[in-house]
Design a protein around this motif. Structure first.
Motif, PDB file in Angstrom:
ATOM      1  N   ILE A 222       7.730  36.434  49.107  1.00  0.00           N
ATOM      2  CA  ILE A 222       6.830  36.796  50.339  1.00  0.00           C
ATOM      3  C   ILE A 222       5.484  37.045  49.823  1.00  0.00           C
ATOM      4  O   ILE A 222       5.309  38.061  49.209  1.00  0.00           O
ATOM      5  N   ARG A 223       4.375  36.248  49.931  1.00  0.00           N
ATOM      6  CA  ARG A 223       2.968  36.447  49.407  1.00  0.00           C
ATOM      7  C   ARG A 223       2.340  37.011  50.555  1.00  0.00           C
ATOM      8  O   ARG A 223       2.407  36.546  51.769  1.00  0.00           O
ATOM      9  N   THR A 224       1.567  38.213  50.557  1.00  0.00           N
ATOM     10  CA  THR A 224       0.732  38.668  51.755  1.00  0.00           C
ATOM     11  C   THR A 224      -0.709  38.452  51.340  1.00  0.00           C
ATOM     12  O   THR A 224      -0.940  38.767  50.160  1.00  0.00           O
ATOM     13  N   GLU A 225      -1.583  38.184  52.374  1.00  0.00           N
ATOM     14  CA  GLU A 225      -2.779  37.851  52.283  1.00  0.00           C
ATOM     15  C   GLU A 225      -3.520  38.834  53.336  1.00  0.00           C
ATOM     16  O   GLU A 225      -3.399  38.454  54.575  1.00  0.00           O
ATOM     17  N   LYS A 226      -4.491  39.787  52.937  1.00  0.00           N
ATOM     18  CA  LYS A 226      -5.112  40.292  54.014  1.00  0.00           C
ATOM     19  C   LYS A 226      -6.187  39.678  54.676  1.00  0.00           C
ATOM     20  O   LYS A 226      -7.264  39.098  53.769  1.00  0.00           O
ATOM     21  N   LEU A 227      -6.576  39.410  55.794  1.00  0.00           N
ATOM     22  CA  LEU A 227      -7.543  38.784  56.432  1.00  0.00           C
ATOM     23  C   LEU A 227      -8.557  39.505  57.208  1.00  0.00           C
ATOM     24  O   LEU A 227      -9.451  39.248  57.512  1.00  0.00           O
ATOM     25  N   SER A 228      -8.237  40.882  57.721  1.00  0.00           N
ATOM     26  CA  SER A 228      -9.041  41.571  58.438  1.00  0.00           C
ATOM     27  C   SER A 228      -8.568  43.056  58.167  1.00  0.00           C
ATOM     28  O   SER A 228      -7.441  43.359  57.675  1.00  0.00           O
ATOM     29  N   ASP A 229      -9.344  43.930  59.014  1.00  0.00           N
ATOM     30  CA  ASP A 229      -8.637  45.543  58.626  1.00  0.00           C
ATOM     31  C   ASP A 229      -7.264  45.482  59.140  1.00  0.00           C
ATOM     32  O   ASP A 229      -6.381  46.076  58.615  1.00  0.00           O
ATOM     33  N   SER A 230      -6.845  44.691  60.218  1.00  0.00           N
ATOM     34  CA  SER A 230      -5.468  44.667  60.750  1.00  0.00           C
ATOM     35  C   SER A 230      -4.450  43.799  60.527  1.00  0.00           C
ATOM     36  O   SER A 230      -3.333  43.760  60.790  1.00  0.00           O
ATOM     37  N   VAL A 231      -5.144  42.431  60.235  1.00  0.00           N
ATOM     38  CA  VAL A 231      -4.303  41.317  60.256  1.00  0.00           C
ATOM     39  C   VAL A 231      -4.016  40.636  58.904  1.00  0.00           C
ATOM     40  O   VAL A 231      -5.036  40.536  58.064  1.00  0.00           O
ATOM     41  N   TYR A 232      -3.028  40.101  58.537  1.00  0.00           N
ATOM     42  CA  TYR A 232      -2.336  39.825  57.481  1.00  0.00           C
ATOM     43  C   TYR A 232      -1.774  38.411  57.585  1.00  0.00           C
ATOM     44  O   TYR A 232      -1.059  38.039  58.598  1.00  0.00           O
ATOM     45  N   MET A 233      -1.909  37.238  56.534  1.00  0.00           N
ATOM     46  CA  MET A 233      -0.823  36.407  56.636  1.00  0.00           C
ATOM     47  C   MET A 233       0.218  36.431  55.481  1.00  0.00           C
ATOM     48  O   MET A 233      -0.279  37.068  54.368  1.00  0.00           O
ATOM     49  N   LEU A 234       1.289  35.942  55.786  1.00  0.00           N
ATOM     50  CA  LEU A 234       2.521  36.113  55.013  1.00  0.00           C
ATOM     51  C   LEU A 234       3.124  34.848  54.854  1.00  0.00           C
ATOM     52  O   LEU A 234       3.329  34.116  55.661  1.00  0.00           O
ATOM     53  N   VAL A 235       3.327  34.387  53.438  1.00  0.00           N
ATOM     54  CA  VAL A 235       3.806  33.090  53.136  1.00  0.00           C
ATOM     55  C   VAL A 235       4.929  33.187  52.379  1.00  0.00           C
ATOM     56  O   VAL A 235       4.994  34.030  51.409  1.00  0.00           O
ATOM     57  N   GLY A 236       5.937  32.534  52.834  1.00  0.00           N
ATOM     58  CA  GLY A 236       7.423  32.373  52.021  1.00  0.00           C
ATOM     59  C   GLY A 236       7.850  31.365  52.130  1.00  0.00           C
ATOM     60  O   GLY A 236       7.370  30.022  51.503  1.00  0.00           O
ATOM     61  N   ALA A 237       9.079  30.911  52.807  1.00  0.00           N
ATOM     62  CA  ALA A 237       9.452  29.560  53.264  1.00  0.00           C
ATOM     63  C   ALA A 237       9.536  29.384  54.519  1.00  0.00           C
ATOM     64  O   ALA A 237      10.123  30.179  55.183  1.00  0.00           O
ATOM     65  N   GLY A 238       9.317  28.204  55.017  1.00  0.00           N
ATOM     66  CA  GLY A 238       9.204  27.956  56.501  1.00  0.00           C
ATOM     67  C   GLY A 238       7.705  28.161  57.107  1.00  0.00           C
ATOM     68  O   GLY A 238       7.077  28.373  56.043  1.00  0.00           O
ATOM     69  N   GLY A 239       7.632  28.598  58.350  1.00  0.00           N
ATOM     70  CA  GLY A 239       6.130  28.694  58.827  1.00  0.00           C
ATOM     71  C   GLY A 239       5.615  29.763  58.315  1.00  0.00           C
ATOM     72  O   GLY A 239       6.047  30.933  58.085  1.00  0.00           O
ATOM     73  N   ASN A 240       4.281  29.808  58.169  1.00  0.00           N
ATOM     74  CA  ASN A 240       3.547  30.981  57.727  1.00  0.00           C
ATOM     75  C   ASN A 240       3.520  32.008  59.014  1.00  0.00           C
ATOM     76  O   ASN A 240       3.640  31.571  59.906  1.00  0.00           O
ATOM     77  N   LEU A 241       3.450  33.407  58.450  1.00  0.00           N
ATOM     78  CA  LEU A 241       3.480  34.240  59.363  1.00  0.00           C
ATOM     79  C   LEU A 241       2.162  34.815  59.477  1.00  0.00           C
ATOM     80  O   LEU A 241       1.342  35.041  58.623  1.00  0.00           O
ATOM     81  N   GLY A 242       2.049  35.545  60.740  1.00  0.00           N
ATOM     82  CA  GLY A 242       0.772  36.462  61.098  1.00  0.00           C
ATOM     83  C   GLY A 242       1.303  37.722  61.214  1.00  0.00           C
ATOM     84  O   GLY A 242       2.439  38.011  61.836  1.00  0.00           O
ATOM     85  N   LEU A 243       0.558  38.741  60.918  1.00  0.00           N
ATOM     86  CA  LEU A 243       1.046  40.119  61.302  1.00  0.00           C
ATOM     87  C   LEU A 243      -0.207  41.092  61.575  1.00  0.00           C
ATOM     88  O   LEU A 243      -1.435  41.052  60.860  1.00  0.00           O
ATOM     89  N   SER A 244      -0.103  41.762  62.722  1.00  0.00           N
ATOM     90  CA  SER A 244      -1.057  42.838  62.902  1.00  0.00           C
ATOM     91  C   SER A 244      -0.385  44.243  62.790  1.00  0.00           C
ATOM     92  O   SER A 244       0.705  44.329  63.340  1.00  0.00           O
ATOM     93  N   VAL A 245      -1.029  44.935  62.062  1.00  0.00           N
ATOM     94  CA  VAL A 245      -0.652  46.553  62.005  1.00  0.00           C
ATOM     95  C   VAL A 245      -1.779  47.430  62.031  1.00  0.00           C
ATOM     96  O   VAL A 245      -2.829  47.042  62.440  1.00  0.00           O
ATOM     97  N   GLY A 246      -1.381  48.454  62.802  1.00  0.00           N
ATOM     98  CA  GLY A 246      -2.369  49.671  63.161  1.00  0.00           C
ATOM     99  C   GLY A 246      -1.622  50.811  63.635  1.00  0.00           C
ATOM    100  O   GLY A 246      -0.297  50.914  63.282  1.00  0.00           O
ATOM    101  N   GLU A 247      -2.442  51.487  64.364  1.00  0.00           N
ATOM    102  CA  GLU A 247      -1.717  52.615  64.953  1.00  0.00           C
ATOM    103  C   GLU A 247      -0.722  52.724  66.145  1.00  0.00           C
ATOM    104  O   GLU A 247       0.013  53.365  66.301  1.00  0.00           O
ATOM    105  N   ASP A 248      -0.669  51.231  66.578  1.00  0.00           N
ATOM    106  CA  ASP A 248       0.142  51.118  67.875  1.00  0.00           C
ATOM    107  C   ASP A 248       1.562  50.669  67.474  1.00  0.00           C
ATOM    108  O   ASP A 248       2.592  51.228  67.737  1.00  0.00           O
ATOM    109  N   ALA A 249       1.476  49.518  66.909  1.00  0.00           N
ATOM    110  CA  ALA A 249       2.856  48.734  66.654  1.00  0.00           C
ATOM    111  C   ALA A 249       2.813  47.508  65.739  1.00  0.00           C
ATOM    112  O   ALA A 249       1.379  47.137  65.342  1.00  0.00           O
ATOM    113  N   VAL A 250       3.800  47.180  65.070  1.00  0.00           N
ATOM    114  CA  VAL A 250       3.659  46.026  64.125  1.00  0.00           C
ATOM    115  C   VAL A 250       3.900  44.854  65.105  1.00  0.00           C
ATOM    116  O   VAL A 250       4.961  44.830  65.745  1.00  0.00           O
ATOM    117  N   PHE A 251       3.154  43.868  65.091  1.00  0.00           N
ATOM    118  CA  PHE A 251       3.215  42.828  65.844  1.00  0.00           C
ATOM    119  C   PHE A 251       3.427  41.725  64.825  1.00  0.00           C
ATOM    120  O   PHE A 251       2.476  41.141  64.003  1.00  0.00           O
TER     121      PHE A 251
END
Ligand SMILES: [Zn+2]
Length: 297
Positions: free
Chosen positions: A26-55
């Protein structure tokens, strides 16, 4: 097994035929202070992290859940609280059962839950899928759109009607200026459109148009498959689909057969950039022809 069968049929090509999830990283690329793109096998993932919750947007295949969790653990000690599925396909929802059992709340358009609850047959791929277990199903569904107020961001998921399927959502991380297109966009490879579960090329083009109006040159765009994109890539994708579908539609109106349309090479100028993915030019033409034939008089 269902998901393995899915990837083997969806990518029924030599490069993917021997897919072994143990080798996937799984490769991770940071796109903003709180959002990342994760790439593995299958559809690309989007990720939001921060003080509230992992989305998390989409979750690939079940065997990859521990690797996805490990990639997230490098960014935050929190576990996944929300999963939003961009559509029902197994290469985007395969981790639902694992993550749902681990406590995540799964959210999707109402048609995602409907499709995942029953057997489906994707005619173009000759592939039958089985109903998902209850723990994999979205527990919150929406019809038009839904907004999450998390991690200092406004995460807006909006339905794209009759696009890649009948249950697509496009996710806009508004403060971060990132958009996850799901499989409404494939970047630098001809897209699959699932005619059997309500997808139409006109819906894909309409969703691309709508998104083009909402993004700027600086917006980072996560496609369902292919590398990270920007507005110019989305524009090129839209233009490619508009031109090729118009050429095929004209020939459908002239009652040309699929073989005649393929022989006219309606994709030729685009094949260098878009034709090296899992749908080769002739298969892409066949897919669009079958997708449009019922709507052309
Ligand atoms: Zn898909």
């Amino acid at each position: 097994m269902r998901h393995l069968a899915f990837v083997l049929s969806l990518f029924a090509l030599p490069a993917f035929a021997q897919q072994d999830f143990s080798k996937v990283e799984i490769r991770t690329e940071k796109l903003s202070d709180s959002v990342y793109m994760l790439v593995g096998a299958g559809g690309n993932l989007g990720l939001s992290v921060g003080e509230d919750a992992v989305f998390l947007v989409d979750d690939q295949f079940a065997p990859l859940t521990p690797k996805i969790e490990a990639a997230i653990a490098k960014i935050t000690p929190q576990t996944v609280k929300f999963v939003l599925n961009t559509h029902w396909h197994g290469d985007h929802t395969g981790g639902n059962e694992n993550l749902g059992k681990a406590g995540a709340l799964i959210v999707a358009h109402e048609n995602v839950r409907k499709r995942m609850s029953v057997e489906n047959f994707i005619e173009f791929l000759g592939m039958k899928t089985q109903p998902d277990p209850r723990a994999a199903l979205p527990v919150v569904t929406f019809t038009t759109d839904i907004t999450f107020h998390l991690n200092g961001d406004e995460i807006f998921a909006q339905h794209a009607p009759r696009a890649h399927t009948d249950g697509d959502a496009i996710v806009h991380f508004r403060k971060s200026d990132v958009v996850h297109m799901g499989d409404v966009m494939f970047n630098k490879l001809y897209p699959f459109i699932d005619t059997s579960t309500g997808g139409t090329v006109e819906g894909v083009i309409a969703a691309a148009e709508r998104t083009l109006k909402e993004v700027s040159e600086r917006t980072r765009i996560i496609p369902g498959h292919g590398p990270l994109a920007n507005r110019a890539d989305l524009e090129a994708y839209r233009d490619m689909l508009v031109k090729i579908s118009a050429r095929i539609r004209d020939q459908l109106r002239a009652k040309r057969t699929l073989e005649q349309v393929q022989a006219s090479k309606p994709t030729a100028e685009f094949d260098g950039v878009w034709g090296k993915g899992f749908l080769k030019p002739d298969k892409f033409v066949e897919m669009l022809y079958r997708n449009m034939e019922k709507r052309v008089q």
